[in-house]
Design an enzyme around this catalytic site. Structure first.
Site, PDB file in Angstrom:
ATOM      1  CB  SER A 172      -8.265   3.275   2.817  1.00  0.00           C
ATOM      2  OG  SER A 172      -7.393   2.698   3.782  1.00  0.00           O
ATOM      3  CE  LYS A 226      -3.898   1.899   2.719  1.00  0.00           C
ATOM      4  NZ  LYS A 226      -4.799   1.620   3.877  1.00  0.00           N
ATOM      5  CB  SER A 274      -8.470   0.374   5.645  1.00  0.00           C
ATOM      6  OG  SER A 274      -9.281   1.493   5.462  1.00  0.00           O
TER       7      SER A 274
HETATM    8  N1  GLN Z   1     -13.416   3.476   6.140  1.00  0.00           N
HETATM    9  C1  GLN Z   1     -12.881   3.995   7.353  1.00  0.00           C
HETATM   10  C2  GLN Z   1     -12.584   5.467   7.219  1.00  0.00           C
HETATM   11  O1  GLN Z   1     -12.763   5.991   6.166  1.00  0.00           O
HETATM   12  C3  GLN Z   1     -11.667   3.211   7.758  1.00  0.00           C
HETATM   13  C4  GLN Z   1     -10.465   3.580   7.004  1.00  0.00           C
HETATM   14  C5  GLN Z   1      -9.245   2.821   7.437  1.00  0.00           C
HETATM   15  O2  GLN Z   1      -9.327   1.811   8.123  1.00  0.00           O
HETATM   16  N2  GLN Z   1      -8.092   3.330   7.061  1.00  0.00           N
HETATM   17  O3  GLN Z   1     -12.161   6.091   8.149  1.00  0.00           O
END
Ligand code: GLN
Length: 485
Positions: A151, A76, A175
């Site tokens: 994400s 990532k 995420s």
């Molecule tokens: N979808 C969640 C957010 O937008 C979690 C994102 C994540 O775990 N980085 O905050």
């Protein structure tokens, strides 16, 4: 071997060790397939030329004692990689080339892995669909109309599409587990403090954790074993005895007590999610473990709590992007004007929304009502888990309240986007480990995941439960290669 990219990490390691494959063969195969897969938009930056050089060097002087001998891996684009652009999916970091390496990535290179490239993600890891990236959205290899989740959407898409044998993501509120669930792969969010946060672009520091994503539980255990380490460079890294997760993996979970929290049966949950959960309960029974009904009474407060705590921390962490210290700078009439233009042009809409929420909940007059209150509720959520773990060894829930949704479907409705994390967010708030494993398909043939939540530092236990269930589930991902020209 024509099917190199189909192999699991464990198979590739075996084949390299017994010289059936060279690192160059393997690296070439993943590069070839990645080059044919541009349509997915999984990569932000590739490092293919130097990956091949490194593979050749490995083959000239191989070290088969390493855990990832000459294995190419894409990660990532939230992990700082020395001398390689690291963007966090943001315009504001579009020209940022770190002078240092994140500990987690350093750990995999030290075990022989080779960087293939940096994978797309939501901007600063804020999102559930990989649609907030400055570098464009990522498509799911499951179906061209679907989001891969977020994400870590580029990571999930690249792994499911066989562009990398394993990958590393980060999970602040889901995420790793949500995109794993959407794309039919395995994703582990470790206990907070298990993997070093050093060199990971910060989103919400008390919630962020790096973790492995893999095709199966065994690979996931092996990668976790490599990335989890105590790191004095991260003040929240914890010095506990880490297990040899892959070596100690067992499918014997007889007598384990698995909790089913009634509060996870949320209003409007599709029947196929309920059915999947029931199937999961059946698999647990088939493995000789015991099901126990439990209650996590503060579950419904988890999402509102998260959407105060995470933006608050984000607003503070992102203050550093001012056009002076890092990355993009817009021209301005004076210093203040330059700051304002840099931040309005450099950050996308979702990031700006979070900064506004975060600044608001931390501002004097509102701090007590929002931030402090959220911190107190966070403790209650953790207490719920502590209470439950007096009776059970682990907890089984669905990973997400639905299967993958369509690209564009939720972009204009942030609240419905946030609802995606309803089952994953409590785990981050409590600092616990959670793993998502593919467990079935919905009526359209899209993957669905089940989540196993463990006690703090009990990764081995949830990996074992996942391993035992995986054997019973026998999941097959339906990938048609539709994107290859
Ligand atoms: N979808 C969640 C957010 O937008 C979690 C994102 C994540 O775990 N980085 O905050």
């Amino acid at each position: 071997m024509s099917d190199i990219t189909k192999q699991t990490l464990t198979e590739l390691v075996e084949n390299i060790k017994n010289k059936k494959l060279s690192s160059t063969d393997v690296t070439k195969a993943f590069i070839d397939r990645s080059e044919k897969s541009e349509k997915l938009n999984a990569y932000i930056t590739n490092d293919f030329t130097s990956a091949l050089d490194k593979a050749k060097k490995f083959d000239q002087n191989p070290n088969f004692d390493l855990k990832l001998p000459g294995i190419p891996v894409a990660v990532k684009d939230l992990f700082c990689t020395k001398n390689i652009k690291t963007t966090a999916g943001s315009k504001i970091l579009n020209n940022f080339v770190p002078t240092y390496e994140s500990t987690v990535t350093e750990n995999i290179w030290n075990e022989g892995a080779i960087l293939l490239g940096k994978l797309n993600c939501d901007e600063f890891a804020m999102g559930s669909s990989n649609e907030t990236s400055f570098f464009g959205n990522v498509q799911s290899p499951i179906d061209e109309n679907l989001v891969p989740g977020g994400s870590s959407g580029g990571s999930a898409s690249a792994l499911a599409a066989q562009l990398t044998p394993v990958t590393i993501g980060t999970d602040t509120g889901g995420s790793i587990r949500q995109p794993a669930s959407f794309t039919g792969i395995v994703g582990l969010k470790p206990t907070y403090g298990s993997c070093s946060r050093y060199g990971i672009v910060a989103f919400a520091s008390s919630l962020d954790q790096a973790g492995p994503m893999a095709k199966n539980v065994n690979d996931c255990a092996l990668l976790h074993e490599v990335i989890s380490s105590y790191d004095p460079k991260d003040s929240t890294s914890i010095d506990f005895k880490r297990s040899h997760y892959s070596k100690e993996l067992t499918n014997n979970i007889k007598g384990k007590k698995i909790g089913i929290p009634k509060e996870y049966r949320v209003d409007g949950m599709p029947k196929e999610i309920e059915d999947l959960w029931q199937k999961g309960i059946q698999y647990i029974n088939d493995c000789g473990a015991e099901i126990i009904n439990i209650s996590l009474p503060n579950t419904s407060y988890a999402l509102p709590t998260y959407y105060i705590v995470a933006p608050a921390e984000a607003s503070s962490n992102l203050a550093r992007y001012d056009g002076v210290k890092y990355g993009f700078r817009a021209k301005g009439e004076n210093l203040i004007d330059m700051y304002e233009k840099t931040r309005s042009e450099g950050f996308g809409a979702e990031v700006q929304r979070r900064i506004m929420i975060g600044t608001y909940v931390l501002s004097s007059g509102y701090y007590d009502a929002y931030y402090l209150k959220a911190q107190k509720v966070r403790r209650l959520i953790k207490n719920d888990f502590d209470e439950a773990y007096k009776k059970v060894d682990a907890i089984l829930t669905p990973s997400t309240p639905s299967s993958a949704f369509k690209i564009g479907e939720k972009t204009n409705d942030p609240v419905s986007m946030y609802l995606n994390d309803i089952f994953t967010v409590p785990v981050n708030l409590a600092g616990l480990p959670g793993i998502s494993i593919p467990a079935g398909h919905d009526s359209k043939g899209y993957p669905l995941g089940l989540q196993i939540i463990g006690k703090a530092f009990d990764e081995q236990n949830i990996l074992n439960i996942a391993y035992a269930m995986e054997e019973k589930i026998n999941f097959k991902n339906k990938i048609t290669d539709w994107w290859i020209k």
